[in-house]
Design a protein around this motif. Structure first.
Motif, PDB file in Angstrom:
ATOM      1  N   VAL A   1       0.838  -1.203   0.000  1.00 15.71           N
ATOM      2  CA  VAL A   1       0.000   0.000   0.000  1.00 15.71           C
ATOM      3  C   VAL A   1       0.871   1.251   0.000  1.00 15.71           C
ATOM      4  CG1 VAL A   1      -1.609   1.353   1.407  1.00 15.71           C
ATOM      5  CG2 VAL A   1      -2.004  -1.103   1.080  1.00 15.71           C
TER       6      VAL A   1
ATOM      7  N   ARG B   1      -9.200  -0.870  -0.360  1.00 13.74           N
ATOM      8  CA  ARG B   1      -9.895   0.298   0.173  1.00 13.74           C
ATOM      9  C   ARG B   1      -8.977   1.513   0.225  1.00 13.74           C
ATOM     10  NH1 ARG B   1     -11.386  -1.647   4.832  1.00 13.74           N
ATOM     11  NH2 ARG B   1      -9.661  -0.657   5.934  1.00 13.74           N
ATOM     12  N   LYS B   2      -7.785   1.316   0.776  1.00 15.24           N
ATOM     13  CA  LYS B   2      -6.862   2.457   0.914  1.00 15.24           C
ATOM     14  C   LYS B   2      -6.416   2.977  -0.439  1.00 15.24           C
ATOM     15  CE  LYS B   2      -5.282   0.647   5.302  1.00 15.24           C
ATOM     16  NZ  LYS B   2      -4.453  -0.507   5.731  1.00 15.24           N
TER      17      LYS B   2
ATOM     18  N   HIS C   1      -7.483   6.630  -2.234  1.00 17.46           N
ATOM     19  CA  HIS C   1      -6.450   7.609  -2.581  1.00 17.46           C
ATOM     20  C   HIS C   1      -6.486   7.945  -4.079  1.00 17.46           C
ATOM     21  CE1 HIS C   1      -3.048  10.096  -1.640  1.00 17.46           C
ATOM     22  NE2 HIS C   1      -2.292   9.514  -2.568  1.00 17.46           N
TER      23      HIS C   1
END
Lengths: 312, 312, 312
Positions: free
Chosen positions: B107, B148-149, B153
């Motif tokens: 991530v 999700r992250k 973004h």
């Protein structure tokens, strides 16, 4: 020893599809013709759920998919147009006689297929014979009875058209295409091969007219011995003995691309020396055709044509 | 169900490279256009040390190699010239989230990549979305959090451009390309698939806009059930449900060559029957392009174009 | 670092044959010439039963097959016509030094082959050197003695023509072509590589003039260290140090197709940085030729020619 027949690899089992339409198939028959081919043999009319013709019977009983085109009709027309004999390959369930050992079910399906096909295509002038598509190397399960029952029914419905099988030799190169190995230690002996095939031939006499052993599962120097045995056995039981000269290379890690010309020539010359009756190949369209997706095939075609000219 | 999008397989993971220059890529976009493609999706912008654009960040932190050409720039220009939307595929380390299970590191790298890429290419008119390139079939490790992250973004920096994932089904053909097997016994059940993907979708709602399951890992007759589940789940969580129609053949020992047209048609018709929103393919340039190194691809293109004409 | 030499992969060990005739070979030498190639190296003159020239000796002692064409004669003529130096590759039995560990037998056969070949072709103007075709990565069995005895005899009969070996590094990608894996855990250390090759070089000094390590068995970032060691060792023992830049891709499941240009460029630049003396490739005709059966090869040729122009 010239190649005068070829399989048509539809439905393919392990050779990627070329996605040809009618135009490409017509051109391919022209290429075949120029190479002296007079016989085309549909390798199978169906495999599992895939069909070469819209079999109402197999769509219903086996959940087979309706094919986008009727290849049997197309091949019969092209055979007629180009003056060739067409052999119809039976359905291979890929399971009943295989994993499940249920030869009776495989026979039952194919008895229906034979009737269905003869009713639909039996009046086509090019319909010249039948190919029993279950391929074995040993006296496996109920294979003798399967060949006998199916061969007899093929001949009965069609007024005696010839029936063909194409077994392989259980040699050191008898390896599944999806297995990365190229050879194995365990291979049949000449004696066991001879004994088992004599038993099979005894059981199928009168039902099978032609046997065309595949020539790619033993080493090149072993061919003479196997060809001699096969020819003698065929003579003994009144069958024709053809060779199925594989035009793809079993010695290479990519499974499969066209064979090196030298290897094919060696195999054809061994077949000639053994006095075999006819050479067919598996198969022209991927491995010998000038329009094959594998350009090595076109070069093989050229080398083979030079060889024919040299022989003439 | 027509194919209106394709992946661009740069950086390739397991498909040999075609070594095209700008001229060939331009021609390929023209071929795509003629087939009705309006969306191109970069499969990933980097894989291990290989990069599709000269990422100063990845060269420094990951020791990635400086690429000979900026493919992201090229693809954005070609997309603009030919009127297509371009989706940018994130970096796949091939290790942190994989062998090491360190999803946080994967991530972190990609948060930097997103910033770097948006700064460099965000004003390109064709920049139309993001592809989260980590592909899974199950609720593996920290995949939900990663999606999700990264999705949040991507959308935050780009004013809400759509985000796409393309998972696969953990079916009987879920086999690594380098594994010679073609199928396996162990496969996910419909129930487990539904349960795990409902959990994932619940966790990524709002961060991922589109899900395009790969259609090649289950048997053809299983597609209807999986498509129905996938569509219902996508509806439930307000996502678009596309199909990623694989145009290569998973049933053949050469991994991989173009798929048989009949198979692709069957998959597209199953997607249509399930009411999926759009069909994309993996991928045009190797497996459907008239200039592909695999001539079977050009024939597949012709068969597909005939089918489009028939539908019209 | 430009590629100025190529192997000729006849007899092929694991790359499928292209079935070219004299016309195609002539054209290929023209393509090579345009790429700056001045040296061609026959990879081997025979492998098991297959021969590149009609060796009376090997047909008698090893039961080798008479080849349909004398490729050594053809390649010597084409080399002369196109202004290239031809290196003759010795016979590889594929068994004596391999399974059986009988290096003495391998040496004995090749001492006869060297005499036979020099008598038949030694007056050809293009005959420029010898390739000792037994390829190893470690100090295996009697390899040092084999190289020494064969190298000395090659030079003795031919008035000191140069002798070449092309070992590989026992790295993480040292995998047999028929093994589906792409990498392995177990790999040689730099220290062991250096120690073993110093011992080998000490034993073959004066018998082997040139060493061209294959560059494909280690990761790209490891090349600098291995090149440096190889160059230093060659200097220490007064040998030339070439690089054998593999133009096929070892990272892909199809074994093998042409390499991605970026990878080849990276390897050539590492060789240049290490100050190696010359770059050759395995091999032009399948993996870099515009007429290769693999169209990716023609595109690689174009990318490489653009690179040459850029360097000029």
């Amino acid at each position: 020893m010239q190649i005068t027949g070829t399989f048509l690899d539809e439905i393919s089992h392990d050779i990627p599809h070329q996605n040809w339409g009618e135009k490409e198939w017509d051109l391919d028959f022209q290429h075949m013709k120029r190479m002296g081919i007079d016989t085309v043999i549909l390798i199978r009319s169906g495999y599992r759920q895939w069909l070469a013709y819209p079999s109402a019977y197999l769509m219903k009983t086996e959940g087979a998919y309706k094919p986008p085109v009727d290849l049997v009709r197309l091949f019969l027309e092209l055979s007629e147009r180009h003056g060739m004999q067409f052999y119809f390959g039976l359905y291979d369930s890929g399971k009943y006689w295989w994993d499940q050992g249920d030869y009776a079910r495989e026979v039952e399906l194919n008895l229906h297929v034979i009737d269905e096909v003869w009713a639909a295509y039996g009046d086509a002038p090019a319909f010249g014979g039948w190919y029993l598509s279950q391929e074995v190397s040993r006296k496996t399960g109920g294979i003798t009875g399967l060949y006998r029952k199916l061969g007899i029914h093929c001949k009965a419905v069609s007024g005696g058209l010839p029936t063909l099988i194409s077994p392989y030799i259980d040699g050191k190169k008898a390896i599944l295409a999806k297995d990365p190995s190229l050879s194995r230690e365990d291979a049949v002996s000449l004696e066991d091969h001879q004994r088992e095939w004599r038993e099979i031939f005894a059981g199928i006499q009168g039902a099978v007219d032609i046997v065309a052993f595949q020539d790619g599962h033993v080493d090149y120097h072993e061919l003479a011995d196997y060809f001699a045995i096969n020819k003698a056995l065929a003579d003994e039981f009144g069958m024709q003995c053809w060779t199925n000269a594989e035009s793809f290379d079993r010695d290479m890690p990519i499974k499969f691309l066209p064979i090196k010309w030298e290897k094919l020539r060696l195999k054809l010359e061994a077949a000639r020396a053994a006095g075999l009756d006819k050479a067919i190949t598996f198969e022209f369209s991927h491995f010998m055709s000038p329009q094959s997706a594998y350009p090595q095939a076109g070069h093989l075609y050229n080398r083979y044509q030079e060889y024919r000219k040299m022989l003439a």
